[in-house]
Design an enzyme around this catalytic site. Structure first.
Site, PDB file in Angstrom:
ATOM      1  N   ARG A 115       0.806  -1.221   0.000  1.00 19.17           N
ATOM      2  CA  ARG A 115       0.000   0.000   0.000  1.00 19.17           C
ATOM      3  C   ARG A 115       0.840   1.273   0.000  1.00 19.17           C
ATOM      4  O   ARG A 115       0.445   2.291   0.565  1.00 19.17           O
ATOM      5  CB  ARG A 115      -0.961   0.020   1.197  1.00 19.17           C
ATOM      6  CG  ARG A 115      -1.924  -1.131   1.245  1.00 19.17           C
ATOM      7  CD  ARG A 115      -2.837  -1.184   0.006  1.00 19.17           C
ATOM      8  NE  ARG A 115      -3.721  -2.332   0.106  1.00 19.17           N
ATOM      9  CZ  ARG A 115      -3.430  -3.539  -0.362  1.00 19.17           C
ATOM     10  NH1 ARG A 115      -2.280  -3.760  -0.980  1.00 19.17           N
ATOM     11  NH2 ARG A 115      -4.267  -4.537  -0.221  1.00 19.17           N
ATOM     12  N   SER A 146     -10.689   1.096   3.149  1.00 19.17           N
ATOM     13  CA  SER A 146     -10.009   0.644   4.374  1.00 19.17           C
ATOM     14  C   SER A 146      -9.187   1.800   4.931  1.00 19.17           C
ATOM     15  O   SER A 146      -8.243   2.256   4.286  1.00 19.17           O
ATOM     16  CB  SER A 146      -9.118  -0.555   4.082  1.00 19.17           C
ATOM     17  OG  SER A 146      -9.892  -1.662   3.666  1.00 19.17           O
ATOM     18  N   GLU A 162      -4.331   4.652   5.893  1.00 18.59           N
ATOM     19  CA  GLU A 162      -4.069   4.450   4.466  1.00 18.59           C
ATOM     20  C   GLU A 162      -4.306   5.714   3.644  1.00 18.59           C
ATOM     21  O   GLU A 162      -3.582   5.964   2.691  1.00 18.59           O
ATOM     22  CB  GLU A 162      -4.940   3.301   3.952  1.00 18.59           C
ATOM     23  CG  GLU A 162      -4.596   2.860   2.539  1.00 18.59           C
ATOM     24  CD  GLU A 162      -5.255   1.544   2.175  1.00 18.59           C
ATOM     25  OE1 GLU A 162      -5.545   1.359   0.984  1.00 18.59           O
ATOM     26  OE2 GLU A 162      -5.460   0.701   3.058  1.00 18.59           O
TER      27      GLU A 162
END
Length: 350
Positions: free
Chosen positions: A159, A236, A342
């Site tokens: 990520r 998320s 994130e």
């Protein structure tokens, strides 16, 4: 221009100025001219991974709206797909499946634009952009030049990439290597394998895999729906913690003290010498259930997925941040594991 109209969270104050760049040359010229003038610039894609402060952005927002895609034959059953940064990501995935191309199907249903996918190294259901990315064209804002950078030069990791957290470059387009056999990537994610009724590692028709992924994402409120508050999120919010194997025993020991030694802690490969834990599992075991409400009930954990922090209508960014801090601190206090966000933050921080 209220930025709440351009983020999937429906949050964010106004931008002082707003520019729509519909062609690659317009995008390069707009960013370059603003940089030359010393103007603060925010390059905005789909707003699906963005948390903007209630004060907004005291500069110019350049909205990427470039379009265009084409295929080149590589050989040995592989084609190279080149896509402009402003293309809708899921539209591109759907088009590749319709054309009988395999590789992107497990990344179905992810909101946002193509240009953001290599920045975040977007991933889902056992597949990452890094698995398929060939190269990107970027505008280097320091030199004002457009460069082609191979995927190996982007520092792609879980990520993240060298492009994340920096405004030194703007992605103009991306290239992906896809298969012509119409078959999916190997199904690595156990939940998806169960939904498809196959063993992990199997390949299935790409269209079948896409449909299964979309069904799983909808069940978790992870497919955008303008009328459904449970999808008013940034996806998320926290990444799964990645722990060095040298520290894993200590971390698992701390978790066992809280949940009991007989409880199995889910772990996954996190790369060489690393193990990944489930952020959702930790959040739930720290006492935060689905639907857990933040300030005034204006924000809450999704009723279907504890990793999504949602705007229930009438929220402000500070409400969201307060809930995020509560969850982060609760997991840290319970297990000694720090969750990292994130999304990208503009004018605010966690």
């Amino acid at each position: 221009m209220p930025l709440s109209e351009h983020t999937t969270l429906r949050l964010g104050g106004p931008a002082a100025r707003f520019v729509l760049a519909e062609r690659p040359r317009e995008l390069v010229e707009a960013v370059t001219a603003l940089d030359d003038a010393g103007e603060p610039v925010l390059v905005l894609g789909g707003g699906s991974n963005l948390v903007v402060s209630d004060e907004g952005f005291a500069g110019t927002v350049v909205r990427v709206a470039t379009t265009g895609r084409h295929l080149d034959l590589v050989g040995d059953g592989v084609v190279e797909l080149t896509v402009e940064a402003g293309e809708n990501w899921d539209d591109v995935v759907a088009d590749t499946v319709d054309r009988g191309l395999g590789g992107l199907e497990c990344l179905s249903g992810i909101p946002g634009l193509v240009g953001a996918t290599p920045v975040q190294n977007v991933g889902a259901y056992g597949v990452e952009v890094a698995d398929l990315l060939v190269s990107v064209d970027v505008l280097d804002r320091r030199t004002r030049k457009v460069n082609q950078v191979p995927a190996a030069g982007l520092g792609l990791d879980y990520r993240t990439s060298l492009l994340k957290g920096t405004d030194s470059a703007v992605v103009l387009r991306a290239r992906f290597a896809l298969r012509q056999d119409g078959r999916s990537a190997p199904i690595r994610y156990h939940e998806l394998a169960r939904a498809l009724g196959v063993e992990p590692g199997a390949r299935v028709p790409a269209a079948r895999a896409r449909q299964a992924v979309l069904e799983l994402r909808r069940a978790k409120g992870m497919v955008l729906d303008h009328d459904e508050h449970d999808t008013w999120s940034a996806g998320s919010f926290f990444t799964n913690p990645v722990v060095p194997d040298t520290e894993l025993a200590d971390v698992l020991g701390r978790i066992a003290v809280r949940v009991g030694a007989d409880v199995r802690v889910p772990t996954y490969p996190g790369g060489p010498g690393r193990t990944k834990l489930s952020a959702a599992w930790l959040i739930e075991r720290a006492g935060f259930r689905r639907g857990h409400a933040g300030p005034g009930g204006r924000v809450a954990l999704s009723a279907r997925h504890t990793l999504a922090l949602t705007n229930r209508g009438g929220a402000c960014t500070e409400d969201l941040l307060a809930l995020a801090r509560e969850v982060r601190d609760g997991v840290r206090d319970a297990f000694g594991v720090v969750l990292h966000p994130e999304p990208v933050f503009v004018g605010c921080r966690l």
